[in-house]
Design a protein around this motif. Sequence first.
Motif, mmCIF file in Angstrom:
data_model
loop_
_atom_site.group_PDB
_atom_site.id
_atom_site.type_symbol
_atom_site.label_atom_id
_atom_site.label_comp_id
_atom_site.label_asym_id
_atom_site.label_seq_id
_atom_site.Cartn_x
_atom_site.Cartn_y
_atom_site.Cartn_z
ATOM 1 N N LEU A 11 9.091 3.396 -5.836
ATOM 2 C CA LEU A 11 9.098 1.926 -5.431
ATOM 3 C C LEU A 11 10.002 1.813 -4.109
ATOM 4 C CD1 LEU A 11 9.993 -0.918 -7.638
ATOM 5 C CD2 LEU A 11 11.266 -0.838 -5.632
ATOM 6 N N VAL A 12 9.311 0.976 -3.216
ATOM 7 C CA VAL A 12 9.755 0.647 -1.763
ATOM 8 C C VAL A 12 10.112 -1.020 -1.840
ATOM 9 C CG1 VAL A 12 9.624 0.753 0.600
ATOM 10 C CG2 VAL A 12 8.927 2.548 -0.969
ATOM 11 N N TRP A 42 3.926 3.871 3.650
ATOM 12 C CA TRP A 42 3.628 2.404 3.242
ATOM 13 C C TRP A 42 3.420 1.676 4.558
ATOM 14 C CZ3 TRP A 42 8.250 4.960 2.577
ATOM 15 C CH2 TRP A 42 9.346 4.601 3.098
ATOM 16 N N ARG A 43 2.765 0.388 4.330
ATOM 17 C CA ARG A 43 2.538 -0.473 5.376
ATOM 18 C C ARG A 43 3.654 -1.327 5.324
ATOM 19 N NH1 ARG A 43 -0.403 -5.486 5.427
ATOM 20 N NH2 ARG A 43 -1.180 -5.022 3.596
ATOM 21 N N GLY A 44 4.166 -1.466 6.454
ATOM 22 C CA GLY A 44 5.522 -2.102 6.714
ATOM 23 C C GLY A 44 5.349 -3.452 6.707
ATOM 24 N N GLU A 64 0.765 -1.012 0.006
ATOM 25 C CA GLU A 64 -0.097 -0.037 0.010
ATOM 26 C C GLU A 64 0.967 1.318 -0.059
ATOM 27 O OE1 GLU A 64 -2.602 -0.312 3.225
ATOM 28 O OE2 GLU A 64 -3.480 -2.383 2.625
ATOM 29 N N LEU A 65 1.641 1.470 -0.967
ATOM 30 C CA LEU A 65 2.592 2.783 -1.182
ATOM 31 C C LEU A 65 1.553 3.662 -1.456
ATOM 32 C CD1 LEU A 65 5.088 4.329 -1.092
ATOM 33 C CD2 LEU A 65 5.621 2.976 -3.425
ATOM 34 N N ARG A 66 1.695 4.856 -0.821
ATOM 35 C CA ARG A 66 0.926 5.862 -1.231
ATOM 36 C C ARG A 66 2.047 7.282 -1.310
ATOM 37 N NH1 ARG A 66 -2.191 3.668 2.686
ATOM 38 N NH2 ARG A 66 -4.465 2.902 1.831
ATOM 39 N N VAL A 67 1.435 8.062 -2.487
ATOM 40 C CA VAL A 67 2.403 9.216 -2.574
ATOM 41 C C VAL A 67 1.643 10.435 -2.728
ATOM 42 C CG1 VAL A 67 3.959 10.181 -4.219
ATOM 43 C CG2 VAL A 67 4.031 7.906 -3.895
ATOM 44 N N SER A 68 1.864 11.558 -2.031
ATOM 45 C CA SER A 68 1.116 12.626 -2.045
ATOM 46 C C SER A 68 2.052 13.893 -2.206
ATOM 47 C CB SER A 68 0.044 12.832 -0.848
ATOM 48 O OG SER A 68 0.966 12.796 0.266
ATOM 49 N N PRO A 69 1.543 14.900 -2.920
ATOM 50 C CA PRO A 69 2.515 16.361 -2.785
ATOM 51 C C PRO A 69 2.628 17.035 -1.602
ATOM 52 C CG PRO A 69 0.473 16.630 -4.068
ATOM 53 C CD PRO A 69 0.362 15.261 -3.827
ATOM 54 N N PHE A 88 22.773 -8.885 2.385
ATOM 55 C CA PHE A 88 21.602 -7.989 2.193
ATOM 56 C C PHE A 88 20.722 -8.581 1.322
ATOM 57 C CE2 PHE A 88 24.468 -5.347 4.681
ATOM 58 C CZ PHE A 88 23.745 -5.090 5.969
ATOM 59 N N ASN A 89 19.584 -8.849 1.731
ATOM 60 C CA ASN A 89 18.328 -9.472 1.040
ATOM 61 C C ASN A 89 17.465 -8.463 0.872
ATOM 62 O OD1 ASN A 89 17.058 -11.119 -0.813
ATOM 63 N ND2 ASN A 89 16.610 -12.639 0.950
ATOM 64 N N ALA A 90 17.030 -8.134 -0.367
ATOM 65 C CA ALA A 90 15.910 -7.041 -0.735
ATOM 66 C C ALA A 90 14.592 -7.742 -1.063
ATOM 67 C CB ALA A 90 16.130 -6.009 -1.859
ATOM 68 N N SER A 91 13.751 -7.371 -0.944
ATOM 69 C CA SER A 91 12.145 -7.896 -1.187
ATOM 70 C C SER A 91 11.806 -7.376 -2.611
ATOM 71 C CB SER A 91 11.114 -7.298 -0.304
ATOM 72 O OG SER A 91 10.767 -6.024 -0.581
ATOM 73 N N GLN A 92 10.623 -7.919 -3.073
ATOM 74 C CA GLN A 92 10.078 -7.481 -4.263
ATOM 75 C C GLN A 92 9.600 -5.969 -3.899
ATOM 76 O OE1 GLN A 92 8.830 -9.591 -7.427
ATOM 77 N NE2 GLN A 92 10.750 -9.924 -6.698
ATOM 78 N N GLY A 93 9.466 -5.017 -4.854
ATOM 79 C CA GLY A 93 9.043 -3.712 -4.671
ATOM 80 C C GLY A 93 7.600 -3.242 -4.590
ATOM 81 N N ALA A 94 7.180 -2.522 -3.635
ATOM 82 C CA ALA A 94 5.830 -2.058 -3.728
ATOM 83 C C ALA A 94 5.974 -0.680 -4.529
ATOM 84 C CB ALA A 94 5.266 -1.721 -2.207
ATOM 85 N N MET A 95 5.243 -0.882 -5.710
ATOM 86 C CA MET A 95 5.119 0.431 -6.694
ATOM 87 C C MET A 95 3.887 1.191 -6.398
ATOM 88 S SD MET A 95 6.247 -1.631 -10.205
ATOM 89 C CE MET A 95 6.749 -0.127 -10.877
ATOM 90 N N SER A 96 4.143 2.587 -6.581
ATOM 91 C CA SER A 96 3.146 3.369 -6.291
ATOM 92 C C SER A 96 2.222 4.006 -7.705
ATOM 93 C CB SER A 96 3.691 4.893 -6.121
ATOM 94 O OG SER A 96 4.455 5.556 -7.164
#
Length: 383
Positions: free
Chosen positions: A355-356, A311-313, A297-302, A370-378
């Motif tokens: 993307l997060v 985002w929801r962690g 749930e990545l959200r972007v606002s000005p 260090f292992n990274a997840s799939q990305g949450a995209m806005s």
Amino acid sequence: KRLVQSADAVLLLGRVPVPYSGHLHPDGHVDHSGAWPADVFYGTGEVGWTDSSVNHTNEKVAARQHNVPGDGKFDQSEIPSPVVRAVGRVDFQRLAVFGVDELTLLRRYLDRLHAYRQCELPVDARGWVQDNFYGHAEHFAYTGWQNLTTVLGAENVATAEWPNFPAKMQLFFAGCGSGGPDWMAGFGHTHDLVKRPLNAVFTFLFGSYFGDWDSSGNLMRGALASDGGALTCGWAGRPHWYLHPMAMGATIGDCLMLTQNNGHGGYQPTGAFPRGVHIALLGDPTLRMHRVPPPKELRVSPRPRGMHLSWRGSTGRYHVYRATIEFGAYERLTTEPVSECEFIDVAGKPGNHYLVRAVVLQQTPAGSYFNASQGAMSKEAPR
């Protein structure tokens, strides 16, 4: 063609043309000698392939394996140049035993693939080995024992006689035994997979005939087609595969290329037919064995000072990325991962895409990374 040549990995989905090459029979059967499927052609930049010298026909061999000059099948039995990209294939044609059409089989596979990537598919970090060639001088089960104990730890690897196998999805399965196009001794037939899927993410099978996966009702393609079944499958024993980089974050495609490029002086034992054109992967070559739950749930606002992200962690900490177009190149904005579930991009502009990814320190039997997840995209930010 240019897209394939520029990619690091390629997934051939559906009825993509199958290259054939060589005059070989890596399963040891003269009545199976001829050109074999050679998807590695797509992984070499098409360098060094010819169609002028091999002239082989045999009434005991399927017509698709005949190879004569100028017929569109290549001459080489060994890979003629370095493999530079990982190629995987998901092809469910001629699998009528499953009772559904190809599109349904593809959808089922892609749904399962998405669930695995998003950590929505529970998987036990276990490996199982079924050796129906016990005592054979070539030790075909070496691919299973050597690799699985390395990447999982010996305590997480055991013998199994499929289908006497845990019902929950497992991480690895390696099995070998004599066989035919649609069966392996001690294991079963493709039609057995309809009701009892081979539920291991990364599978390796070895036996006669079915390593030539472009056959009707093929056992290896059936392992991926079953509902709840495998996500990748390789024919491992001639030669042996080497999977140890997966313990430190490498993909199954990385290990495919390592195996394809492993010559007579590389990792030992190579097993028979090193650098053979038949070495291939069915399934997604970009899959890794360690997953990190992605943020949601990545959200972007000005804001007056740029763009605000929230985002929801999930777990660990987070890296934030920005791009000007949705599927363009993403630039990492965070020098060090952040622990909060929000971020302000002071240089951000309306219309940017974000993307997060969650990042954790992954501990394995081989070390840590260090292992990274799939990305949450806005979605596109307001303009």
